[in-house]
Design a protein around this motif. Structure first.
Motif, PDB file in Angstrom:
ATOM      1  N   UNK A  87     -18.797 -27.458 -23.057  1.00 59.96           N
ATOM      2  CA  UNK A  87     -19.828 -28.481 -23.267  1.00 59.96           C
ATOM      3  C   UNK A  87     -20.904 -28.494 -22.182  1.00 59.96           C
ATOM      4  N   UNK A  88     -20.784 -27.657 -21.170  1.00 58.06           N
ATOM      5  CA  UNK A  88     -21.749 -27.642 -20.068  1.00 58.06           C
ATOM      6  C   UNK A  88     -22.096 -26.200 -19.729  1.00 58.06           C
ATOM      7  N   UNK A  89     -23.384 -25.874 -19.765  1.00 61.91           N
ATOM      8  CA  UNK A  89     -23.865 -24.559 -19.360  1.00 61.91           C
ATOM      9  C   UNK A  89     -24.919 -24.713 -18.284  1.00 61.91           C
ATOM     10  N   UNK A  90     -25.168 -23.648 -17.545  1.00 53.77           N
ATOM     11  CA  UNK A  90     -26.179 -23.699 -16.486  1.00 53.77           C
ATOM     12  C   UNK A  90     -26.984 -22.402 -16.465  1.00 53.77           C
ATOM     13  N   UNK A  91     -28.291 -22.552 -16.523  1.00 57.82           N
ATOM     14  CA  UNK A  91     -29.231 -21.438 -16.401  1.00 57.82           C
ATOM     15  C   UNK A  91     -29.865 -21.517 -15.025  1.00 57.82           C
ATOM     16  N   UNK A  92     -29.780 -20.424 -14.263  1.00 57.02           N
ATOM     17  CA  UNK A  92     -30.459 -20.335 -12.970  1.00 57.02           C
ATOM     18  C   UNK A  92     -31.702 -19.469 -13.143  1.00 57.02           C
ATOM     19  N   UNK A  93     -32.836 -19.996 -12.730  1.00 61.91           N
ATOM     20  CA  UNK A  93     -34.073 -19.224 -12.708  1.00 61.91           C
ATOM     21  C   UNK A  93     -34.473 -19.004 -11.260  1.00 61.91           C
ATOM     22  N   UNK A 110     -19.333 -35.518 -25.614  1.00 58.62           N
ATOM     23  CA  UNK A 110     -18.498 -35.983 -26.729  1.00 58.62           C
ATOM     24  C   UNK A 110     -19.067 -37.286 -27.312  1.00 58.62           C
ATOM     25  N   UNK A 111     -18.902 -37.457 -28.608  1.00 57.53           N
ATOM     26  CA  UNK A 111     -19.394 -38.668 -29.265  1.00 57.53           C
ATOM     27  C   UNK A 111     -18.493 -39.855 -28.925  1.00 57.53           C
ATOM     28  N   UNK A 112     -18.930 -41.040 -29.313  1.00 56.46           N
ATOM     29  CA  UNK A 112     -18.157 -42.259 -29.047  1.00 56.46           C
ATOM     30  C   UNK A 112     -16.841 -42.285 -29.818  1.00 56.46           C
ATOM     31  N   UNK A 113     -16.647 -41.392 -30.772  1.00 53.13           N
ATOM     32  CA  UNK A 113     -15.390 -41.318 -31.514  1.00 53.13           C
ATOM     33  C   UNK A 113     -14.276 -40.661 -30.696  1.00 53.13           C
ATOM     34  N   UNK A 114     -14.635 -40.023 -29.595  1.00 52.24           N
ATOM     35  CA  UNK A 114     -13.644 -39.377 -28.749  1.00 52.24           C
ATOM     36  C   UNK A 114     -12.974 -40.415 -27.856  1.00 52.24           C
ATOM     37  N   UNK A 117     -11.042 -41.211 -22.187  1.00 50.05           N
ATOM     38  CA  UNK A 117     -10.654 -40.281 -21.108  1.00 50.05           C
ATOM     39  C   UNK A 117     -11.405 -38.957 -21.224  1.00 50.05           C
ATOM     40  N   UNK A 118     -11.602 -38.479 -22.452  1.00 50.38           N
ATOM     41  CA  UNK A 118     -12.314 -37.208 -22.641  1.00 50.38           C
ATOM     42  C   UNK A 118     -13.799 -37.356 -22.278  1.00 50.38           C
ATOM     43  N   UNK A 119     -14.381 -38.487 -22.625  1.00 57.26           N
ATOM     44  CA  UNK A 119     -15.783 -38.748 -22.265  1.00 57.26           C
ATOM     45  C   UNK A 119     -15.910 -38.856 -20.747  1.00 57.26           C
ATOM     46  N   UNK A 120     -14.995 -39.569 -20.123  1.00 57.13           N
ATOM     47  CA  UNK A 120     -15.012 -39.722 -18.664  1.00 57.13           C
ATOM     48  C   UNK A 120     -14.833 -38.368 -17.980  1.00 57.13           C
ATOM     49  N   UNK A 121     -13.932 -37.538 -18.503  1.00 54.01           N
ATOM     50  CA  UNK A 121     -13.718 -36.189 -17.944  1.00 54.01           C
ATOM     51  C   UNK A 121     -15.005 -35.370 -18.021  1.00 54.01           C
ATOM     52  N   UNK A 122     -15.704 -35.452 -19.151  1.00 56.38           N
ATOM     53  CA  UNK A 122     -16.964 -34.728 -19.300  1.00 56.38           C
ATOM     54  C   UNK A 122     -17.949 -35.138 -18.210  1.00 56.38           C
ATOM     55  N   UNK A 123     -18.152 -36.439 -18.031  1.00 58.52           N
ATOM     56  CA  UNK A 123     -19.120 -36.904 -17.032  1.00 58.52           C
ATOM     57  C   UNK A 123     -18.684 -36.562 -15.614  1.00 58.52           C
TER      58      UNK A 123
END
Length: 189
Positions: A87-93, A110-114, A117-123
């Motif tokens: 869910x997270x990518x990074x482009x370096x220029x 993740x949407x609010x349906x998740x 804990x999964x939303x908190x982990x993402x952030x």
């Protein structure tokens, strides 16, 4: 620099990638952050026009996947693209002429349906990657599945003055913005 984001809903087939390229060439862009690509294998392509496409993979359930499309004029500045999570990518220029070095994070929240804990982990992961990146200029684009309304108080300087309404995901995004001392530009849909 014109940085856009696009929820692709899938870029798993050659036909969907071809459609993306046709649509992208109709707009003015330098970088398009791609979310919900749903690919099971990573993909990198350099087109005849000089554009470069990087696509990461989704999770085991077929959810997520991020990528980036870089226009010809910035392709020579690409240092790297990496998928930090599904869910997270990074482009370096790299620095090029008057363009400074930049890190662009592409995210698919993740949407609010998740589960919370999964939303908190993402952030938590996003904040960790953001703070560990030592590039001076950093941009975060993507699908946050959030609604951020207008600034509600003078203290909310990190929020733009335009917007329609707030939701719970918007509140969580606002907390992230404050903790990382970033600024939410006004969103357009």
């Amino acid at each position: 620099m014109i940085v856009c984001t696009f929820n692709a809903r899938t870029l798993a087939s050659d036909a969907s990638i071809e459609d993306l390229m046709v649509q992208a060439r109709m707009i003015k862009y330098d970088i398009i952050g791609l979310t919900e690509t749903r690919r099971h294998e990573s993909h990198h392509a350099v087109f005849d026009t000089g554009e470069e496409l990087f696509l990461g993979t989704c999770d085991k359930r077929g959810v997520g996947g991020v990528g980036v499309l870089v226009n010809t004029n910035l392709a020579k500045s690409i240092d790297s693209f990496e998928c930090l999570t599904t869910r997270i990518g990074r482009l370096h220029l790299n620095r090029c002429g008057s363009l400074p070095a930049v890190s662009i994070f592409i995210v698919y929240t993740p949407t609010s349906h998740y589960d919370e804990r999964e939303i908190e982990k993402f952030y938590m992961e996003l904040e960790k990657f953001y703070k560990e990146d030592h590039t001076f200029y950093k941009i975060i684009v993507g699908d946050f599945n959030a609604k951020i309304g207008p600034r509600r108080s003078a203290e909310e300087l990190h929020i733009g003055t335009h917007g329609l309404e707030w939701n719970e995901q918007g509140e969580r995004l606002s907390e992230f913005i404050m903790s990382t001392k970033t600024i939410h530009g006004n969103s357009q849909f």
